[in-house]
Design a protein around this motif. Structure first.
Motif, PDB file in Angstrom:
ATOM      1  N   LYS A  43      60.687  82.779  31.373  1.00 19.69           N
ATOM      2  CA  LYS A  43      61.135  81.654  32.205  1.00 19.69           C
ATOM      3  C   LYS A  43      62.659  81.555  32.204  1.00 19.69           C
ATOM      4  CE  LYS A  43      56.904  80.919  32.973  1.00 19.69           C
ATOM      5  NZ  LYS A  43      56.339  81.755  34.014  1.00 19.69           N
ATOM      6  N   LEU A  44      63.297  81.859  31.075  1.00 21.55           N
ATOM      7  CA  LEU A  44      64.763  81.872  31.021  1.00 21.55           C
ATOM      8  C   LEU A  44      65.323  82.934  31.968  1.00 21.55           C
ATOM      9  CD1 LEU A  44      65.257  81.442  27.187  1.00 21.55           C
ATOM     10  CD2 LEU A  44      65.878  79.778  28.959  1.00 21.55           C
ATOM     11  N   GLU A  45      64.658  84.064  32.048  1.00 22.85           N
ATOM     12  CA  GLU A  45      65.093  85.113  32.983  1.00 22.85           C
ATOM     13  C   GLU A  45      64.963  84.641  34.431  1.00 22.85           C
ATOM     14  OE1 GLU A  45      66.777  87.794  32.576  1.00 22.85           O
ATOM     15  OE2 GLU A  45      66.725  87.752  30.398  1.00 22.85           O
ATOM     16  N   GLU A  46      63.916  83.862  34.727  1.00 21.15           N
ATOM     17  CA  GLU A  46      63.780  83.291  36.073  1.00 21.15           C
ATOM     18  C   GLU A  46      64.965  82.376  36.375  1.00 21.15           C
ATOM     19  OE1 GLU A  46      60.083  81.386  37.072  1.00 21.15           O
ATOM     20  OE2 GLU A  46      58.923  82.974  36.113  1.00 21.15           O
ATOM     21  N   ILE A  47      65.345  81.566  35.385  1.00 19.41           N
ATOM     22  CA  ILE A  47      66.489  80.669  35.568  1.00 19.41           C
ATOM     23  C   ILE A  47      67.749  81.476  35.806  1.00 19.41           C
ATOM     24  CG2 ILE A  47      67.991  79.003  34.396  1.00 19.41           C
ATOM     25  CD1 ILE A  47      65.446  77.972  32.953  1.00 19.41           C
ATOM     26  N   ARG A  48      67.941  82.525  35.041  1.00 20.24           N
ATOM     27  CA  ARG A  48      69.144  83.362  35.186  1.00 20.24           C
ATOM     28  C   ARG A  48      69.249  83.935  36.599  1.00 20.24           C
ATOM     29  NH1 ARG A  48      72.397  85.383  31.697  1.00 20.24           N
ATOM     30  NH2 ARG A  48      72.385  87.441  32.633  1.00 20.24           N
ATOM     31  N   LEU A  78      64.473  72.326  21.412  1.00 19.37           N
ATOM     32  CA  LEU A  78      63.535  72.790  22.433  1.00 19.37           C
ATOM     33  C   LEU A  78      62.416  71.769  22.540  1.00 19.37           C
ATOM     34  CD1 LEU A  78      62.296  74.885  24.380  1.00 19.37           C
ATOM     35  CD2 LEU A  78      61.261  75.970  22.355  1.00 19.37           C
ATOM     36  N   TRP A  79      62.175  71.311  23.764  1.00 24.97           N
ATOM     37  CA  TRP A  79      61.099  70.375  24.058  1.00 24.97           C
ATOM     38  C   TRP A  79      60.106  71.103  24.952  1.00 24.97           C
ATOM     39  CZ3 TRP A  79      61.595  65.680  21.679  1.00 24.97           C
ATOM     40  CH2 TRP A  79      62.866  65.370  21.203  1.00 24.97           C
ATOM     41  N   PHE A  91      59.507  73.514  29.912  1.00 24.07           N
ATOM     42  CA  PHE A  91      60.324  73.279  28.731  1.00 24.07           C
ATOM     43  C   PHE A  91      61.648  72.666  29.129  1.00 24.07           C
ATOM     44  CE2 PHE A  91      61.853  77.367  30.162  1.00 24.07           C
ATOM     45  CZ  PHE A  91      63.228  77.282  29.966  1.00 24.07           C
ATOM     46  N   ILE A  92      62.301  72.057  28.138  1.00 28.29           N
ATOM     47  CA  ILE A  92      63.647  71.509  28.283  1.00 28.29           C
ATOM     48  C   ILE A  92      64.413  71.868  27.024  1.00 28.29           C
ATOM     49  CG2 ILE A  92      65.017  69.403  28.520  1.00 28.29           C
ATOM     50  CD1 ILE A  92      62.516  68.112  29.836  1.00 28.29           C
ATOM     51  N   TRP A 114      62.689  74.208  32.766  1.00 28.45           N
ATOM     52  CA  TRP A 114      61.831  74.945  33.679  1.00 28.45           C
ATOM     53  C   TRP A 114      60.494  74.234  33.749  1.00 28.45           C
ATOM     54  CZ3 TRP A 114      57.053  77.021  33.797  1.00 28.45           C
ATOM     55  CH2 TRP A 114      56.764  77.885  34.862  1.00 28.45           C
ATOM     56  N   GLY A 115      59.927  74.158  34.938  1.00 26.87           N
ATOM     57  CA  GLY A 115      58.599  73.599  35.121  1.00 26.87           C
ATOM     58  C   GLY A 115      58.580  72.670  36.301  1.00 26.87           C
ATOM     59  N   LYS A 116      57.531  72.736  37.050  1.00 26.81           N
ATOM     60  CA  LYS A 116      57.395  71.906  38.240  1.00 26.81           C
ATOM     61  C   LYS A 116      57.307  70.441  37.843  1.00 26.81           C
ATOM     62  CE  LYS A 116      54.700  71.580  42.452  1.00 26.81           C
ATOM     63  NZ  LYS A 116      53.551  72.105  43.186  1.00 26.81           N
ATOM     64  N   ARG A 117      58.271  69.662  38.223  1.00 23.79           N
ATOM     65  CA  ARG A 117      58.341  68.216  37.999  1.00 23.79           C
ATOM     66  C   ARG A 117      58.382  67.836  36.520  1.00 23.79           C
ATOM     67  NH1 ARG A 117      53.774  68.344  41.430  1.00 23.79           N
ATOM     68  NH2 ARG A 117      52.652  67.330  39.768  1.00 23.79           N
TER      69      ARG A 117
END
Length: 145
Positions: A43-48, A78-79, A91-92, A114-117
């Motif tokens: 998911k971090l790679e998606e953000i990048r 990390l949440w 996650f946040i 990351w995450g929908k809503r």
């Protein structure tokens, strides 16, 4: 509750109405971080790929900052958004910002998410965590365009 919210450093922006979601925000310990890391790393790679302001961090940096937070050497946390079936929904990653002159904590800063809503629907839980830390507001910004 909305009085804690700051978008790009300013208060007063409207936020979406909170909707019941069968998920809760859980502060990750080391075992949770280790177990969730492969998923989190993807998911971090998606953000990048989407964020234009990520020139200076890699997923390994996130791992190191979270590890330092768990060891008490930083304020990074990390949440995880976990649904009622125990499935990760998002996650946040947060850290505490300090007043540069007095070195006093002033806000919880959302560094990554990351995450929908996830942010809009679980914000009340994050606000409660900020209040427990005696922080006056939550701040975040986005480099997504």
């Amino acid at each position: 509750m909305g009085d804690l919210v700051a978008i790009n450093g300013t208060n007063g922006h409207a936020r979406p109405a909170t909707v019941e979601l069968p998920a809760k925000l859980v502060k990750a310990d080391f075992n949770m971080l280790r177990e969730a890391w492969p998923w989190l790393e993807s998911k971090l790679e998606e953000i990048r790929k989407k964020d234009k302001e990520v020139d200076f961090w890699m997923t390994e940096h996130v791992w190191q900052m979270l590890l330092a937070g768990l060891q008490g050497r930083s304020t990074y946390e990390l949440w995880l958004a976990v649904n009622s079936d125990g499935v990760l929904e998002g996650f946040i990653v947060t850290y505490t910002r300090f007043n540069q002159y007095l070195n006093l904590p002033i806000s919880m800063f959302v560094w990554l998410g990351w995450g929908k809503r996830v942010m809009s629907e679980l914000l009340p839980e994050l606000e409660a965590a900020a209040r427990e830390r005696h922080l006056k507001k939550i701040e975040f910004s986005s480099g997504r365009r």
